[in-house]
Write a protein that holds these residues in place. Structure first.
Motif, short mmCIF file in Angstrom:
data_model
loop_
_atom_site.label_atom_id
_atom_site.label_comp_id
_atom_site.label_asym_id
_atom_site.label_seq_id
_atom_site.Cartn_x
_atom_site.Cartn_y
_atom_site.Cartn_z
N SER A 87 0.87 -1.17 0.04
CA SER A 87 0.03 0.34 0.09
C SER A 87 0.85 1.21 0.05
O SER A 87 0.46 2.29 -0.64
CB SER A 87 -0.94 0.00 1.16
OG SER A 87 -1.93 -1.13 1.23
N MET A 90 2.42 1.79 -3.42
CA MET A 90 1.52 2.40 -4.44
C MET A 90 1.40 3.74 -4.25
O MET A 90 0.94 4.52 -5.24
CB MET A 90 0.10 1.45 -4.35
CG MET A 90 0.21 0.11 -4.79
SD MET A 90 -1.44 -0.49 -5.43
CE MET A 90 -2.21 -0.52 -3.73
N ARG A 91 1.69 4.30 -3.11
CA ARG A 91 1.67 5.56 -2.76
C ARG A 91 3.18 6.26 -2.95
O ARG A 91 3.54 7.03 -2.34
CB ARG A 91 1.25 6.02 -1.61
CG ARG A 91 -0.08 5.57 -1.28
CD ARG A 91 -1.35 6.64 -1.58
NE ARG A 91 -2.60 6.42 -1.84
CZ ARG A 91 -2.80 5.64 -2.91
NH1 ARG A 91 -2.20 5.15 -3.89
NH2 ARG A 91 -4.09 5.06 -3.04
N GLY A 126 1.35 -1.04 9.73
CA GLY A 126 -0.13 -0.88 9.98
C GLY A 126 -0.39 0.66 9.99
O GLY A 126 -1.36 1.23 10.56
N MET A 127 -0.09 1.35 8.96
CA MET A 127 -0.41 2.60 8.48
C MET A 127 -0.76 2.56 7.13
O MET A 127 -0.76 3.83 6.37
CB MET A 127 0.61 3.57 8.82
CG MET A 127 0.72 3.94 10.14
SD MET A 127 -0.32 5.05 10.89
CE MET A 127 -0.10 4.89 12.40
N CYS A 128 -1.29 1.50 6.39
CA CYS A 128 -1.38 1.37 4.95
C CYS A 128 -2.52 2.44 4.41
O CYS A 128 -2.29 2.78 3.33
CB CYS A 128 -2.13 0.14 4.79
SG CYS A 128 -1.31 -1.08 6.05
N ASP A 129 -3.23 2.88 5.10
CA ASP A 129 -4.25 3.98 4.57
C ASP A 129 -3.80 5.31 4.56
O ASP A 129 -4.55 6.21 4.16
CB ASP A 129 -5.55 4.03 5.52
CG ASP A 129 -5.50 4.29 7.03
OD1 ASP A 129 -4.34 4.22 7.39
OD2 ASP A 129 -6.51 5.00 7.70
N PHE B 75 -4.40 -2.87 9.65
CA PHE B 75 -4.13 -1.88 10.92
C PHE B 75 -5.25 -1.62 11.89
O PHE B 75 -5.37 -0.83 12.40
CB PHE B 75 -3.86 -0.28 10.09
CG PHE B 75 -4.77 -0.01 9.03
CD1 PHE B 75 -4.57 -0.31 7.63
CD2 PHE B 75 -5.64 0.90 9.29
CE1 PHE B 75 -5.35 0.35 6.80
CE2 PHE B 75 -6.71 1.21 8.26
CZ PHE B 75 -6.44 1.08 6.84
N VAL B 228 -9.03 -0.73 5.01
CA VAL B 228 -9.09 -0.71 3.58
C VAL B 228 -7.71 0.43 3.13
O VAL B 228 -7.63 1.49 3.60
CB VAL B 228 -10.43 -0.08 3.51
CG1 VAL B 228 -10.50 -0.07 1.76
CG2 VAL B 228 -11.56 -1.02 3.54
N SER B 229 -7.32 -0.02 2.30
CA SER B 229 -6.21 0.82 1.59
C SER B 229 -5.95 0.51 0.09
O SER B 229 -6.56 -0.43 -0.51
CB SER B 229 -4.71 0.43 2.29
OG SER B 229 -4.24 -0.77 2.08
N GLY B 230 -5.14 1.39 -0.40
CA GLY B 230 -5.00 0.94 -1.84
C GLY B 230 -5.71 2.47 -2.76
O GLY B 230 -5.90 3.41 -2.36
N PRO B 235 -9.81 5.26 1.66
CA PRO B 235 -9.34 4.53 2.63
C PRO B 235 -9.42 4.64 4.09
O PRO B 235 -9.48 5.85 4.51
CB PRO B 235 -7.75 4.47 2.18
CG PRO B 235 -7.63 5.92 2.09
CD PRO B 235 -8.98 6.26 1.34
N GLY B 236 -9.42 3.57 5.12
CA GLY B 236 -9.56 3.95 6.47
C GLY B 236 -10.25 2.36 6.97
O GLY B 236 -10.07 1.23 6.55
N ILE B 237 -10.71 2.78 8.39
CA ILE B 237 -11.41 1.60 8.88
C ILE B 237 -12.73 1.61 8.86
O ILE B 237 -13.49 2.54 8.88
CB ILE B 237 -11.04 1.80 10.53
CG1 ILE B 237 -9.65 1.76 10.92
CG2 ILE B 237 -12.07 1.10 11.45
CD1 ILE B 237 -9.20 0.44 10.83
#
Ligand code: FMN
Ligand code: SF4
Ligand code: FES
Lengths: 173, 393
Positions: A87, A90-91, A126-129, B75, B228-230, B235-237
């Motif tokens: 993730s 991709m950023r 754990g900071m993927c968003d 996460f 959720v990411s990408g 994105p988020g919880i």
């Protein structure tokens, strides 16, 4: 390593073992504490830890070398770990990586000659968003842009202060 | 600080107070009736797990909360610990009451060290409020929780590797059986549960099994927290009932134009757009909560390359199918990227992946080929005969 430094290290490890317990379940916490304080786990430290826990030093080395955060290589005061997982990838983590290398003048896996910064890759933190994400020691930075890299490094330098640079290093036995 | 509405709506400690009024079998009966399944990925029924530990005879038992959260794209446990730590500790205390444990251990991944001061403060507050300590809520029930820091190894999320780490060894998974409920930390019966599982256990005691079952499907009851990411707008919880289709989920997160979605992290499945009608549930696409969205422009080989580098890096190296197999798959992806892989060799790689699923010792090696196999299955026509060299490095 100077005798006095060795003695100090041994004393600290003994005190640590007294606090955490002289048994195997204290091994990982002891290694973590020594690594945090000295930025390295050298063979002397491992020998003392082995004696305190009552195991062979090879056992200690075998455990330390297994964990990414406990390896026996010397690290800088600031360990910068940039997430390389999907993730963050991709950023545009590659651009942040390039800028870190440019501003520190080292590549990943290296430590700056002044012993201040170590640059490492990390897997998903754990900071993927909120990628790209990186850790500086235990602090997390998110949505890092290449132009913020300089700022982050400056923040470390000023947080660190001049006095800390004067602290005596503990070298390999 | 209100990422998970259902957790926010809970009355503090109501579940624990309820549990204190119940007998041990009745607590387990409530959890079993809810059909709560483990939220860490494997989906083992929590009631069954607690029951095994409860019926084991031993001088000591342990409750271990697995906060090693290392699966790429996950996460939610971090957010739960940041915002709802009390609910997790309440769940651990309920589990302790149910199985007869006196000691709890929160295994927190090293990357989350920055959460520790907050968590220690919450634990201290709970001790002062008599929610932990020698007499929890004034009853003859001693229980306390300590935090153990991980040291940077994804494999320590596997429950037996986690126990090896706390015991002071390399994080190499053990053979199972025996399972931790039987022979866990220091050889004692130990319940290892995911952060989210324990939080739901506290909710179930408070609201009842029927409330929990009113969400989700028959086989996958309840709500699940997703990370959720990408390539999506939001994105988020998220919290969704299990059984939600991939497409429904994508619409909620602004990712309906995706070409594929990775569900369950690097160890999970790569679902192509043609299968977005499928359900996210234990009976269809199981997940620990990681959802990674791939937009129309993504090269699936680069995705695979990233995943396989992860597994090569994180394999504990103990067994050959995983240690060497992941390397071979990674080399195979590089050949595909360079346009030098024959169809015969690709078939051999797929057979290798299937052998790894069967022959690896633990879940890492058993599931690491899944993404490779699903990408080869669904995107084959764009994998072969490439003429341009990849640009990553
Ligand atoms: C390679 C690997 C990594 C795992 N990582 C985690 C993890 O980070 N967190 C987690 O809760 N479970 C993880 N698991 C699953 C655990 O082994 C175990 O099934 C889980 O903690 C049980 O809790 P649950 O039943 O509440 O899900 C992992 C499993 C494997 C094989
Ligand atoms: S499958 Fe991989 S991670 Fe699991 S025991 Fe084997 S080598 Fe280790
Ligand atoms: S992928 Fe970088 S934090 Fe998860």
């Amino acid at each position: 390593m100077l005798m006095t430094e060795r003695d100090r290290l041994a004393k600290e490890i003994k005190a640590l073992a007294d606090r955490l317990g002289h048994n195997r379940t204290s091994l990982v916490p002891m290694l973590q504490e020594v690594k945090r304080k000295y930025h390295r786990l050298d063979s002397y430290a491992m020998q003392v830890i082995a004696d305190e826990v009552g195991i062979h030093p090879v056992e200690v080395h075998s455990v330390a070398s297994f964990y990414a955060f406990l390896g026996d290589h010397q690290q800088g005061k600031f360990v910068i770990r940039l997430c390389r997982t999907i993730s963050c990838d991709m950023r545009d983590k590659d651009r942040v990586a390039r800028q870190l290398e440019n501003d520190l003048n080292i590549t990943f896996g290296q430590t700056t000659p002044d012993g201040k910064f170590t640059l490492e890759w990390a897997n998903c933190m754990g900071m993927c968003d909120q990628g790209p994400a990186l850790l500086v020691n235990n602090h997390v930075f998110t949505k890092v842009t290449p132009e913020q890299v300089h700022e982050i490094l400056e923040e470390c330098r000023s947080a660190f202060g001049q006095h800390a640079m004067e602290r005596k290093e503990v070298h390999l036995a | 600080m209100n990422s998970i509405p259902t957790f926010s709506s809970m009355t503090p400690e109501a579940g624990l107070k309820k549990a204190m009024e119940l007998s041990r079998p009745d607590i387990i009966a409530e959890i079993s009736a809810s059909n709560l399944k483990g939220r860490g990925g494997a989906g083992f029924p929590t009631g069954v797990k607690w029951n095994f530990a409860a019926s084991a005879h031993a001088d000591r038992k342990y409750i271990v909360c697995n906060a090693d959260e290392g699966e790429p794209g996950t996460f939610k446990d971090r957010v739960i610990l940041q915002e709802y730590a009390d609910l997790v500790f309440e769940g651990m205390t309920i589990a302790a009451k149910a199985v007869g444990a006196k000691e709890g251990i929160l295994f927190l991944r090293g990357e989350y060290t920055y959460l520790r001061p907050h968590l220690e403060a919450v634990l201290q507050r709970r001790r002062e409020a008599k929610l932990l300590g020698p007499e929890v809520l004034g009853a003859v029930f001693p229980f306390d929780i300590r935090i153990f820091m991980g040291a940077g190894a994804y494999i320590c999320g596997e429950e037996t590797a986690l126990i090896e780490c706390i015991e002071g060894f390399r994080g190499e998974p053990r053979n199972r059986p025996p399972f931790p409920v039987n022979t866990g930390f220091l050889g004692r019966p130990s319940v290892v549960n995911n952060v989210e599982t324990l939080a739901w256990a506290a909710c179930i005691l408070q609201r009842g099994a029927d409330w929990f079952k009113s969400h989700g499907t028959e086989k996958s009851t309840g709500i699940k927290i997703f990370s959720v990411s990408g390539d999506c707008e939001k994105p988020g919880i998220y919290e969704f009932p299990l059984g939600i289709s991939v497409l429904e989920l994508l619409k909620k997160v602004g990712g309906e134009h995706a070409r594929a979605v990775q569900i369950g992290g690097a160890s999970g499945l790569c679902v192509p757009a043609s299968e977005f009608h499928r359900a996210i549930a234990f009976e269809d696409i199981p997940t620990g909560g990681s959802v990674i969205v791939f937009g129309p422009q993504r090269d699936m080989l680069e995705v695979l390359h990233n995943f396989l580098e992860f597994f090569v890096d994180e394999s504990c190296g103990q067994c050959t199918p995983c240690r060497l197999g992941n390397r071979k798959l990674l080399e195979g992806v590089e050949m595909l990227q360079a346009g030098t892989c024959s169809m015969t060799y690709l078939r051999e790689l797929c057979a290798l992946g299937e052998s790894m699923q069967l022959a690896s010792k633990c879940g890492l090696g058993q599931s690491s080929p899944s993404a490779f196999l699903s990408v080869v299955k669904h995107f084959r026509d764009e994998l072969m005969g490439r003429v341009t060299l990849p640009t990553h490095g």
